[in-house]
Design a protein around this motif. Structure first.
Motif, PDB file in Angstrom:
ATOM      1  N   THR A 165     -56.914  78.435 -49.347  1.00  0.00           N
ATOM      2  CA  THR A 165     -56.814  79.745 -48.704  1.00  0.00           C
ATOM      3  C   THR A 165     -55.356  80.159 -48.599  1.00  0.00           C
ATOM      4  O   THR A 165     -54.493  79.336 -48.274  1.00  0.00           O
ATOM      5  N   LYS A 166     -55.086  81.409 -48.886  1.00  0.00           N
ATOM      6  CA  LYS A 166     -53.766  82.001 -48.704  1.00  0.00           C
ATOM      7  C   LYS A 166     -53.857  83.106 -47.659  1.00  0.00           C
ATOM      8  O   LYS A 166     -54.867  83.817 -47.580  1.00  0.00           O
ATOM      9  N   LEU A 167     -52.792  83.259 -46.876  1.00  0.00           N
ATOM     10  CA  LEU A 167     -52.829  84.187 -45.746  1.00  0.00           C
ATOM     11  C   LEU A 167     -51.562  85.041 -45.718  1.00  0.00           C
ATOM     12  O   LEU A 167     -50.494  84.599 -46.157  1.00  0.00           O
ATOM     13  N   TYR A 168     -51.707  86.263 -45.184  1.00  0.00           N
ATOM     14  CA  TYR A 168     -50.595  87.208 -45.016  1.00  0.00           C
ATOM     15  C   TYR A 168     -49.988  87.611 -46.362  1.00  0.00           C
ATOM     16  O   TYR A 168     -48.762  87.720 -46.507  1.00  0.00           O
ATOM     17  N   ILE A 169     -50.824  87.856 -47.348  1.00  0.00           N
ATOM     18  CA  ILE A 169     -50.336  88.144 -48.698  1.00  0.00           C
ATOM     19  C   ILE A 169     -50.201  89.654 -48.907  1.00  0.00           C
ATOM     20  O   ILE A 169     -51.189  90.385 -48.938  1.00  0.00           O
ATOM     21  N   ALA A 175     -53.736  94.131 -55.617  1.00  0.00           N
ATOM     22  CA  ALA A 175     -52.968  93.648 -56.775  1.00  0.00           C
ATOM     23  C   ALA A 175     -53.881  93.364 -57.960  1.00  0.00           C
ATOM     24  O   ALA A 175     -55.092  93.160 -57.815  1.00  0.00           O
ATOM     25  N   ASP A 176     -53.281  93.338 -59.130  1.00  0.00           N
ATOM     26  CA  ASP A 176     -53.986  92.987 -60.364  1.00  0.00           C
ATOM     27  C   ASP A 176     -53.699  91.558 -60.798  1.00  0.00           C
ATOM     28  O   ASP A 176     -54.502  90.934 -61.491  1.00  0.00           O
ATOM     29  N   LEU A 177     -52.526  91.051 -60.403  1.00  0.00           N
ATOM     30  CA  LEU A 177     -52.080  89.738 -60.858  1.00  0.00           C
ATOM     31  C   LEU A 177     -51.418  89.016 -59.687  1.00  0.00           C
ATOM     32  O   LEU A 177     -50.538  89.567 -59.021  1.00  0.00           O
ATOM     33  N   TYR A 178     -51.845  87.764 -59.474  1.00  0.00           N
ATOM     34  CA  TYR A 178     -51.364  86.977 -58.338  1.00  0.00           C
ATOM     35  C   TYR A 178     -50.631  85.737 -58.852  1.00  0.00           C
ATOM     36  O   TYR A 178     -51.143  85.021 -59.712  1.00  0.00           O
ATOM     37  N   CYS A 179     -49.444  85.492 -58.320  1.00  0.00           N
ATOM     38  CA  CYS A 179     -48.687  84.279 -58.608  1.00  0.00           C
ATOM     39  C   CYS A 179     -48.953  83.306 -57.470  1.00  0.00           C
ATOM     40  O   CYS A 179     -48.485  83.516 -56.346  1.00  0.00           O
ATOM     41  N   VAL A 180     -49.719  82.267 -57.751  1.00  0.00           N
ATOM     42  CA  VAL A 180     -50.307  81.419 -56.715  1.00  0.00           C
ATOM     43  C   VAL A 180     -49.698  80.026 -56.757  1.00  0.00           C
ATOM     44  O   VAL A 180     -49.636  79.391 -57.819  1.00  0.00           O
ATOM     45  N   PRO A 203     -63.587  84.543 -61.499  1.00  0.00           N
ATOM     46  CA  PRO A 203     -64.654  83.912 -60.707  1.00  0.00           C
ATOM     47  C   PRO A 203     -64.095  82.816 -59.794  1.00  0.00           C
ATOM     48  O   PRO A 203     -63.241  82.022 -60.205  1.00  0.00           O
ATOM     49  N   GLY A 204     -64.560  82.815 -58.542  1.00  0.00           N
ATOM     50  CA  GLY A 204     -64.081  81.851 -57.566  1.00  0.00           C
ATOM     51  C   GLY A 204     -62.893  82.332 -56.758  1.00  0.00           C
ATOM     52  O   GLY A 204     -62.466  81.654 -55.816  1.00  0.00           O
ATOM     53  N   PHE A 205     -62.345  83.487 -57.122  1.00  0.00           N
ATOM     54  CA  PHE A 205     -61.224  84.075 -56.371  1.00  0.00           C
ATOM     55  C   PHE A 205     -61.709  85.337 -55.676  1.00  0.00           C
ATOM     56  O   PHE A 205     -62.329  86.194 -56.303  1.00  0.00           O
ATOM     57  N   SER A 206     -61.423  85.446 -54.375  1.00  0.00           N
ATOM     58  CA  SER A 206     -61.872  86.628 -53.637  1.00  0.00           C
ATOM     59  C   SER A 206     -60.884  86.991 -52.530  1.00  0.00           C
ATOM     60  O   SER A 206     -60.108  86.147 -52.052  1.00  0.00           O
ATOM     61  N   VAL A 207     -60.910  88.255 -52.164  1.00  0.00           N
ATOM     62  CA  VAL A 207     -60.187  88.734 -50.989  1.00  0.00           C
ATOM     63  C   VAL A 207     -61.124  88.569 -49.808  1.00  0.00           C
ATOM     64  O   VAL A 207     -62.127  89.280 -49.690  1.00  0.00           O
ATOM     65  N   ALA A 208     -60.825  87.611 -48.931  1.00  0.00           N
ATOM     66  CA  ALA A 208     -61.718  87.314 -47.814  1.00  0.00           C
ATOM     67  C   ALA A 208     -61.713  88.432 -46.781  1.00  0.00           C
ATOM     68  O   ALA A 208     -62.762  88.808 -46.250  1.00  0.00           O
ATOM     69  N   SER A 219     -48.729  99.019 -46.343  1.00  0.00           N
ATOM     70  CA  SER A 219     -48.846  97.946 -47.329  1.00  0.00           C
ATOM     71  C   SER A 219     -50.075  97.116 -46.996  1.00  0.00           C
ATOM     72  O   SER A 219     -50.265  96.711 -45.854  1.00  0.00           O
ATOM     73  N   ASP A 220     -50.921  96.896 -47.989  1.00  0.00           N
ATOM     74  CA  ASP A 220     -52.122  96.108 -47.745  1.00  0.00           C
ATOM     75  C   ASP A 220     -51.771  94.623 -47.680  1.00  0.00           C
ATOM     76  O   ASP A 220     -50.944  94.130 -48.442  1.00  0.00           O
ATOM     77  N   THR A 221     -52.378  93.931 -46.743  1.00  0.00           N
ATOM     78  CA  THR A 221     -52.116  92.508 -46.518  1.00  0.00           C
ATOM     79  C   THR A 221     -53.454  91.792 -46.407  1.00  0.00           C
ATOM     80  O   THR A 221     -54.358  92.272 -45.726  1.00  0.00           O
ATOM     81  N   ALA A 222     -53.576  90.628 -47.053  1.00  0.00           N
ATOM     82  CA  ALA A 222     -54.899  90.023 -47.188  1.00  0.00           C
ATOM     83  C   ALA A 222     -54.889  88.521 -46.967  1.00  0.00           C
ATOM     84  O   ALA A 222     -53.866  87.845 -47.089  1.00  0.00           O
ATOM     85  N   GLU A 223     -56.081  88.033 -46.670  1.00  0.00           N
ATOM     86  CA  GLU A 223     -56.392  86.612 -46.763  1.00  0.00           C
ATOM     87  C   GLU A 223     -57.148  86.406 -48.064  1.00  0.00           C
ATOM     88  O   GLU A 223     -58.105  87.126 -48.364  1.00  0.00           O
ATOM     89  N   LEU A 224     -56.706  85.436 -48.850  1.00  0.00           N
ATOM     90  CA  LEU A 224     -57.301  85.158 -50.152  1.00  0.00           C
ATOM     91  C   LEU A 224     -57.979  83.798 -50.135  1.00  0.00           C
ATOM     92  O   LEU A 224     -57.479  82.862 -49.509  1.00  0.00           O
TER      93      LEU A 224
END
Length: 389
Positions: A165-169, A175-180, A203-208, A219-224
């Motif tokens: 899980t990633k937070l405060y992104i 976004a279209d492309l994520y550097c994880v 598949p398997g990646f979602s914006v929670a 600015s949009d901020t998300a949990e991934l």
């Protein structure tokens, strides 16, 4: 702030050269004509329309640092600093944040660490504003402490499977492309972190969830969430196990532009406050007649100008490929705290108007608060400086 007094100085400072001032004029005009008339609505919506991002790409703002083969302008860190300062002066911290994360934070991973094929595929769209980027490092239990991330990436044939899980992104929703960042070898410490490119829709990646913030509202901020997210081996950014060092290198630029954004926001706050206290009547005169107020603003202006000169001197050194970890850490600490001090004083001098949502200074005060946290909290920055002393 009025910089007219500088025009008589000889010799001219290198970061005041004509190409940088031309860029400043272009960004300032864009802010005036295309950001400020619409940004209140973006604050309500919680994101910036793609049409604006594509417009910025068309004007070259997302390619300031990148080669002409990708549509870039081939400028340097001084130009990025000008760009960030002027976005900060807009007084819309969320707009500045979203644009800077794409232009000067997330996309750096693709350019610096990407293969020739990865750059050829993604950099033209990044520069044009067609492909918006985000960088996903922070987690619920790992912020400035990058080594503490728990997201795992396990090799399985010609793929890696990501879980975590990633937070405060920032830009996390749209976004279209994520550097994880993920751990490929938990036992290897700083040598066990690897960066991956993950595309929206994998598949398997979602914006929670989309997160609701005090400031930076546009600015949009998300949990991934990554749940069995399979990415091909060709999506590894740089060498396996070298992600930590990539993050540390790119954080220098991130902290530089956040410092510049802080300076621009503080400049705008002082400008609007000086205008206000020179017209606000009280006790038989105007607030500017009160020595305590004008001297307080004068001292803040002096400290702001000193910080601004340090900022551009550091940007100039970075443009010459100097390692400026100590200086960027200092700048991030100084400027993040200073913009908050400026915002507090300016709200105070606006009185009741300073806490009204219709007032720009109220928004500045909310947006400024994030700047002593994002990109490395002040206390972490000071520990970096202390460790190098």
């Amino acid at each position: 702030m009025d910089k007219a007094w500088m025009s008589a100085r000889e010799p001219e400072l290198p970061w005041m050269a004509a190409e940088y001032e031309l860029l400043r004029d272009q960004v300032r005009r864009f802010v005036k004509e295309e950001i400020k008339p619409c940004a209140d609505q973006w604050e309500e919506n919680g994101f910036i329309p793609r049409s604006i991002l594509r417009r910025m790409g068309a004007l070259g703002f997302f390619g300031i640092r990148y080669p002409a083969e990708y549509g870039g302008a081939e400028m340097d860190s001084v130009a990025s600093t000008v760009f960030a300062e002027e976005l900060g002066r807009s007084t819309y911290g969320g707009v500045a944040d979203a644009m800077l994360v794409h232009a000067d934070m997330a996309s750096l991973y693709v350019f610096h660490d990407g293969t020739k094929a990865q750059r050829a595929r993604w950099m033209p769209g990044i520069v044009s504003g067609e492909a918006i980027t985000a960088v996903a490092i922070t987690e619920p239990d790992a912020g400035s402490d990058v080594k503490a991330i728990r997201t795992r990436a396990v090799r399985d044939g010609d793929s890696y499977v990501l879980d975590g899980t990633k937070l405060y992104i920032t830009n996390g929703v749209h976004a279209d492309l994520y550097c994880v960042a993920a751990k490929t070898d938990p036992a290897a410490g700083t040598n066990g972190i690897t960066m991956f490119l993950v595309e929206k829709g994998t598949p398997g990646f979602s914006v929670a969830r989309e997160l609701d913030k005090l400031g930076w509202r546009s600015s949009d901020t998300a949990e991934l969430v990554f749940d069995g997210c399979r990415v091909p081996t060709e999506n590894v950014l740089g060498a396996e196990g070298q992600g930590f060092y990539s993050i540390m290198r790119n954080l220098q630029n991130e902290r530089l532009v956040l410092a510049a954004m802080s300076i621009g926001m503080a400049e705008a706050a002082i400008d609007m406050t000086v205008t206000y206290v020179k017209t606000r009547r009280a006790f038989g005169g105007v607030l500017w007649d009160m020595q305590a107020i004008r001297q307080r603003l004068a001292m803040l202006s002096a400290r702001l100008e000193a910080s601004r000169q340090f900022l551009y001197a550091t940007a100039w050194r970075m443009a010459a490929d100097d390692d400026c970890l100590r200086e960027t850490s200092m700048l991030k600490a100084i400027c993040g705290e200073l913009v908050n001090e400026v915002a507090y004083a300016c709200v105070q001098f606006h009185g009741a108007m300073g806490v009204m949502r219709e007032s720009a200074i109220e928004r500045v005060a909310r947006d400024a608060r994030v700047l002593s946290i994002a990109g490395g909290a002040t206390e972490v920055m000071l520990e970096v400086v202390a460790s190098m002393s």
